[in-house]
Design a protein around this motif. Structure first.
Motif, PDB file in Angstrom:
ATOM      1  N   VAL A 154       0.843  -1.203   0.000  1.00  0.00           N
ATOM      2  CA  VAL A 154       0.000   0.000   0.000  1.00  0.00           C
ATOM      3  C   VAL A 154       0.878   1.251   0.000  1.00  0.00           C
ATOM      4  CG1 VAL A 154      -1.720   1.330   1.274  1.00  0.00           C
ATOM      5  CG2 VAL A 154      -1.960  -1.146   1.098  1.00  0.00           C
ATOM      6  N   ALA A 155       1.994   1.203   0.700  1.00  0.00           N
ATOM      7  CA  ALA A 155       2.907   2.351   0.716  1.00  0.00           C
ATOM      8  C   ALA A 155       3.394   2.674  -0.696  1.00  0.00           C
ATOM      9  CB  ALA A 155       4.094   2.066   1.631  1.00  0.00           C
ATOM     10  N   GLN A 156       3.721   1.647  -1.454  1.00  0.00           N
ATOM     11  CA  GLN A 156       4.181   1.862  -2.833  1.00  0.00           C
ATOM     12  C   GLN A 156       3.079   2.472  -3.689  1.00  0.00           C
ATOM     13  OE1 GLN A 156       7.098   1.730  -4.350  1.00  0.00           O
ATOM     14  NE2 GLN A 156       6.174   2.237  -6.324  1.00  0.00           N
ATOM     15  N   ARG A 157       1.879   1.945  -3.553  1.00  0.00           N
ATOM     16  CA  ARG A 157       0.762   2.468  -4.360  1.00  0.00           C
ATOM     17  C   ARG A 157       0.372   3.876  -3.907  1.00  0.00           C
ATOM     18  NH1 ARG A 157      -2.821  -2.974  -5.787  1.00  0.00           N
ATOM     19  NH2 ARG A 157      -0.987  -4.278  -6.189  1.00  0.00           N
ATOM     20  N   SER A 158       0.542   4.141  -2.640  1.00  0.00           N
ATOM     21  CA  SER A 158       0.291   5.490  -2.125  1.00  0.00           C
ATOM     22  C   SER A 158       1.309   6.471  -2.691  1.00  0.00           C
ATOM     23  CB  SER A 158       0.359   5.495  -0.595  1.00  0.00           C
ATOM     24  OG  SER A 158      -0.627   4.654  -0.034  1.00  0.00           O
ATOM     25  N   ALA A 159       2.556   6.036  -2.772  1.00  0.00           N
ATOM     26  CA  ALA A 159       3.614   6.888  -3.326  1.00  0.00           C
ATOM     27  C   ALA A 159       3.311   7.249  -4.779  1.00  0.00           C
ATOM     28  CB  ALA A 159       4.964   6.179  -3.230  1.00  0.00           C
ATOM     29  N   VAL A 160       2.846   6.279  -5.532  1.00  0.00           N
ATOM     30  CA  VAL A 160       2.483   6.536  -6.935  1.00  0.00           C
ATOM     31  C   VAL A 160       1.342   7.552  -7.005  1.00  0.00           C
ATOM     32  CG1 VAL A 160       1.492   5.505  -9.027  1.00  0.00           C
ATOM     33  CG2 VAL A 160       3.285   4.288  -7.758  1.00  0.00           C
ATOM     34  N   ALA A 161       0.347   7.387  -6.144  1.00  0.00           N
ATOM     35  CA  ALA A 161      -0.809   8.292  -6.149  1.00  0.00           C
ATOM     36  C   ALA A 161      -0.403   9.712  -5.753  1.00  0.00           C
ATOM     37  CB  ALA A 161      -1.887   7.766  -5.203  1.00  0.00           C
ATOM     38  N   ILE A 162       0.467   9.842  -4.759  1.00  0.00           N
ATOM     39  CA  ILE A 162       0.953  11.167  -4.344  1.00  0.00           C
ATOM     40  C   ILE A 162       1.743  11.797  -5.483  1.00  0.00           C
ATOM     41  CG2 ILE A 162       2.512  12.383  -2.762  1.00  0.00           C
ATOM     42  CD1 ILE A 162       1.726  10.205  -0.648  1.00  0.00           C
ATOM     43  N   HIS A 163       2.589  11.007  -6.122  1.00  0.00           N
ATOM     44  CA  HIS A 163       3.357  11.488  -7.278  1.00  0.00           C
ATOM     45  C   HIS A 163       2.424  12.017  -8.367  1.00  0.00           C
ATOM     46  CE1 HIS A 163       4.652  10.520 -11.439  1.00  0.00           C
ATOM     47  NE2 HIS A 163       5.814  11.049 -11.070  1.00  0.00           N
ATOM     48  N   ASP A 164       1.408  11.219  -8.701  1.00  0.00           N
ATOM     49  CA  ASP A 164       0.506  11.606  -9.789  1.00  0.00           C
ATOM     50  C   ASP A 164      -0.254  12.890  -9.458  1.00  0.00           C
ATOM     51  OD1 ASP A 164       1.409   9.328 -11.008  1.00  0.00           O
ATOM     52  OD2 ASP A 164      -0.449   8.181 -10.759  1.00  0.00           O
ATOM     53  N   LYS A 165      -0.682  13.026  -8.208  1.00  0.00           N
ATOM     54  CA  LYS A 165      -1.391  14.239  -7.788  1.00  0.00           C
ATOM     55  C   LYS A 165      -0.480  15.462  -7.883  1.00  0.00           C
ATOM     56  CE  LYS A 165      -5.711  13.784  -6.261  1.00  0.00           C
ATOM     57  NZ  LYS A 165      -6.811  14.703  -6.662  1.00  0.00           N
ATOM     58  N   LEU A 166       0.762  15.318  -7.419  1.00  0.00           N
ATOM     59  CA  LEU A 166       1.682  16.453  -7.437  1.00  0.00           C
ATOM     60  C   LEU A 166       2.072  16.828  -8.867  1.00  0.00           C
ATOM     61  CD1 LEU A 166       3.971  15.740  -4.342  1.00  0.00           C
ATOM     62  CD2 LEU A 166       2.147  17.443  -4.561  1.00  0.00           C
ATOM     63  N   VAL A 167       2.155  15.857  -9.750  1.00  0.00           N
ATOM     64  CA  VAL A 167       2.430  16.156 -11.164  1.00  0.00           C
ATOM     65  C   VAL A 167       1.277  16.969 -11.758  1.00  0.00           C
ATOM     66  CG1 VAL A 167       2.642  15.160 -13.476  1.00  0.00           C
ATOM     67  CG2 VAL A 167       4.003  14.234 -11.587  1.00  0.00           C
ATOM     68  N   GLU A 168       0.048  16.607 -11.377  1.00  0.00           N
ATOM     69  CA  GLU A 168      -1.117  17.385 -11.832  1.00  0.00           C
ATOM     70  C   GLU A 168      -1.044  18.827 -11.339  1.00  0.00           C
ATOM     71  OE1 GLU A 168      -4.920  15.768 -10.774  1.00  0.00           O
ATOM     72  OE2 GLU A 168      -4.358  13.751 -11.423  1.00  0.00           O
ATOM     73  N   LEU A 169      -0.684  18.975 -10.058  1.00  0.00           N
ATOM     74  CA  LEU A 169      -0.668  20.293  -9.427  1.00  0.00           C
ATOM     75  C   LEU A 169       0.553  21.118  -9.817  1.00  0.00           C
ATOM     76  CD1 LEU A 169      -1.793  19.115  -5.877  1.00  0.00           C
ATOM     77  CD2 LEU A 169      -3.123  20.617  -7.377  1.00  0.00           C
ATOM     78  N   PRO A 171       3.077  20.562 -12.697  1.00  0.00           N
ATOM     79  CA  PRO A 171       3.664  19.876 -13.862  1.00  0.00           C
ATOM     80  C   PRO A 171       5.086  20.328 -14.183  1.00  0.00           C
ATOM     81  CG  PRO A 171       1.924  21.423 -14.522  1.00  0.00           C
ATOM     82  CD  PRO A 171       1.839  21.298 -13.044  1.00  0.00           C
ATOM     83  N   GLU A 172       5.431  21.540 -13.759  1.00  0.00           N
ATOM     84  CA  GLU A 172       6.790  22.031 -14.027  1.00  0.00           C
ATOM     85  C   GLU A 172       7.851  21.259 -13.243  1.00  0.00           C
ATOM     86  OE1 GLU A 172       5.207  24.561 -10.566  1.00  0.00           O
ATOM     87  OE2 GLU A 172       4.428  23.521 -12.340  1.00  0.00           O
ATOM     88  N   HIS A 173       7.421  20.497 -12.231  1.00  0.00           N
ATOM     89  CA  HIS A 173       8.363  19.727 -11.402  1.00  0.00           C
ATOM     90  C   HIS A 173       8.319  18.232 -11.718  1.00  0.00           C
ATOM     91  CE1 HIS A 173       9.511  23.104  -8.914  1.00  0.00           C
ATOM     92  NE2 HIS A 173       8.243  23.396  -8.688  1.00  0.00           N
ATOM     93  N   ARG A 174       7.763  17.894 -12.864  1.00  0.00           N
ATOM     94  CA  ARG A 174       7.572  16.472 -13.179  1.00  0.00           C
ATOM     95  C   ARG A 174       8.873  15.677 -13.133  1.00  0.00           C
ATOM     96  NH1 ARG A 174       3.282  13.499 -16.449  1.00  0.00           N
ATOM     97  NH2 ARG A 174       3.986  11.405 -15.965  1.00  0.00           N
ATOM     98  N   GLU A 175       9.935  16.228 -13.681  1.00  0.00           N
ATOM     99  CA  GLU A 175      11.204  15.490 -13.747  1.00  0.00           C
ATOM    100  C   GLU A 175      11.694  15.111 -12.346  1.00  0.00           C
ATOM    101  OE1 GLU A 175      15.720  16.095 -15.537  1.00  0.00           O
ATOM    102  OE2 GLU A 175      14.075  17.344 -16.300  1.00  0.00           O
ATOM    103  N   LYS A 176      11.631  16.063 -11.430  1.00  0.00           N
ATOM    104  CA  LYS A 176      12.072  15.806 -10.056  1.00  0.00           C
ATOM    105  C   LYS A 176      11.144  14.819  -9.357  1.00  0.00           C
ATOM    106  CE  LYS A 176      14.245  16.475  -6.106  1.00  0.00           C
ATOM    107  NZ  LYS A 176      15.432  15.630  -5.822  1.00  0.00           N
ATOM    108  N   LEU A 177       9.843  14.980  -9.558  1.00  0.00           N
ATOM    109  CA  LEU A 177       8.873  14.071  -8.949  1.00  0.00           C
ATOM    110  C   LEU A 177       9.048  12.646  -9.476  1.00  0.00           C
ATOM    111  CD1 LEU A 177       5.781  16.455  -9.076  1.00  0.00           C
ATOM    112  CD2 LEU A 177       6.892  15.628  -6.990  1.00  0.00           C
TER     113      LEU A 177
END
Length: 314
Positions: A154-169, A171-177
């Motif tokens: 669940v931690a791994q899937r949560s990390a993916v979900a947090i990543h995807d949300k932050l990329v949406e919010l 997008p200029e930081h996608r590479e770092k995320l």
């Protein structure tokens, strides 16, 4: 000259007042520390991560302060398990824009991993427990065990979900995320192997926990829990109750009973007194672990060490 200075000051004052106060403090706000560990790894170098609950507080009965509400309102993203776990957050989170909230237990990727709550949810019922005391119903989280942060999957899937949300919010930081998610995935895989190796020698050793919180961790690493007793830390169990617990400990040949930091040591010692059972402490919230890129891995390692130190008797 004085008049110009006055006008300049007035203009600056207006600009400062017009700017949203929370912008400088905007961050990923996680309900509890273990979720903060995951978020901090993904948001590293992009935005700060903050944790709502202070060390020592319980996610089951916390009450939001006005300052907490402001932090939620000003957050880039709020990460929580969901209303059945952190009921105190529900009203405030529901007022946020949908893109700024992430309810982990509701994710399509997490739902298949949810474990059912204990069939013996009110353990005391089976022992004629006095219902004038608080029972496990006060600790109920719906149909599922929602201590999901104790599952590496669940931690791994949560990390993916947090990543995807932050990329949406952001997008200029996608590479770092993207890089942060890769690092977390790799680090978690390494930590998972290490923790599995550390726990392997104690897999067959029976034990009791007071708080039915560890099912995901125990299932993942093949541990052998014999039962749980949810004891409200504010209520001292009576002599009859302690006798019942001691009897079960001896009958099940447990080698250890685990408390948690918020439980008074006197309760733990009273339960184990007169039995050969050792006492230990498990910390399901990572008190003492600082937020950082590797903090979730440190959390898993700390928890595994806590199991081993009592089960092995070191």
């Amino acid at each position: 000259m004085l008049h110009k200075k006055t006008l300049l000051c007035a203009a600056l004052s207006t600009l400062l007042c017009a700017a949203p106060v929370f912008t400088a403090n905007a961050a990923v706000v996680a309900s509890i520390k273990p979720l903060g560990f995951i978020a901090a790894a993904i948001a590293d170098g992009v935005t700060d991560t903050e944790v709502l609950l202070p060390d020592g507080a319980s996610e089951h009965d916390y009450a939001l302060k006005p300052s907490d509400v402001k932090r939620l309102q000003g957050a880039d993203l709020v990460v929580w398990v969901g209303p059945d776990m952190e009921a105190f957050m529900q009203k405030s989170v529901r007022q946020l824009p949908e893109q700024k909230q992430l309810e982990l237990s509701a994710l399509d990727t997490v739902k298949p991993l949810l474990m059912k709550g204990s069939d013996e949810d009110d353990h005391e019922d089976h022992h004629g427990h006095d219902h004038s005391e608080k029972s496990d119903e006060d600790h109920h989280h719906g149909d599922y065990n929602l201590h999901i942060w104790l599952s590496p999957e669940v931690a791994q899937r949560s990390a993916v979900a947090i990543h995807d949300k932050l990329v949406e919010l952001m997008p200029e930081h996608r590479e770092k995320l993207d890089a942060n998610l890769r690092d977390f995935t790799s680090g978690l895989a390494d930590a998972d192997k290490q923790v599995g190796s550390v726990l392997a020698p104690v897999k067959g050793k029976g034990y009791f926990v007071f708080h039915d919180a560890y099912g995901y961790f125990e299932k993942h690493y093949g541990l052998s829990p014999l039962g749980h007793f949810t004891v409200n830390p504010e209520i001292q169990p009576g002599a009859q109750r302690l006798h019942q617990i001691r009897t079960e400990l001896v009958e099940h040949k447990a080698v250890c009973v685990f408390a948690e930091p918020q439980f008074r040591p006197a309760v733990i010692h009273a339960v184990a007194q007169g039995t050969p059972v050792r006492t230990g402490s498990l910390d399901p919230l990572g008190i003492g672990v600082a937020l950082g890129k590797d903090s979730y891995m440190q959390f898993l390692a700390q928890l595994s060490d806590q199991y081993v130190s009592c089960l092995k008797g070191d």
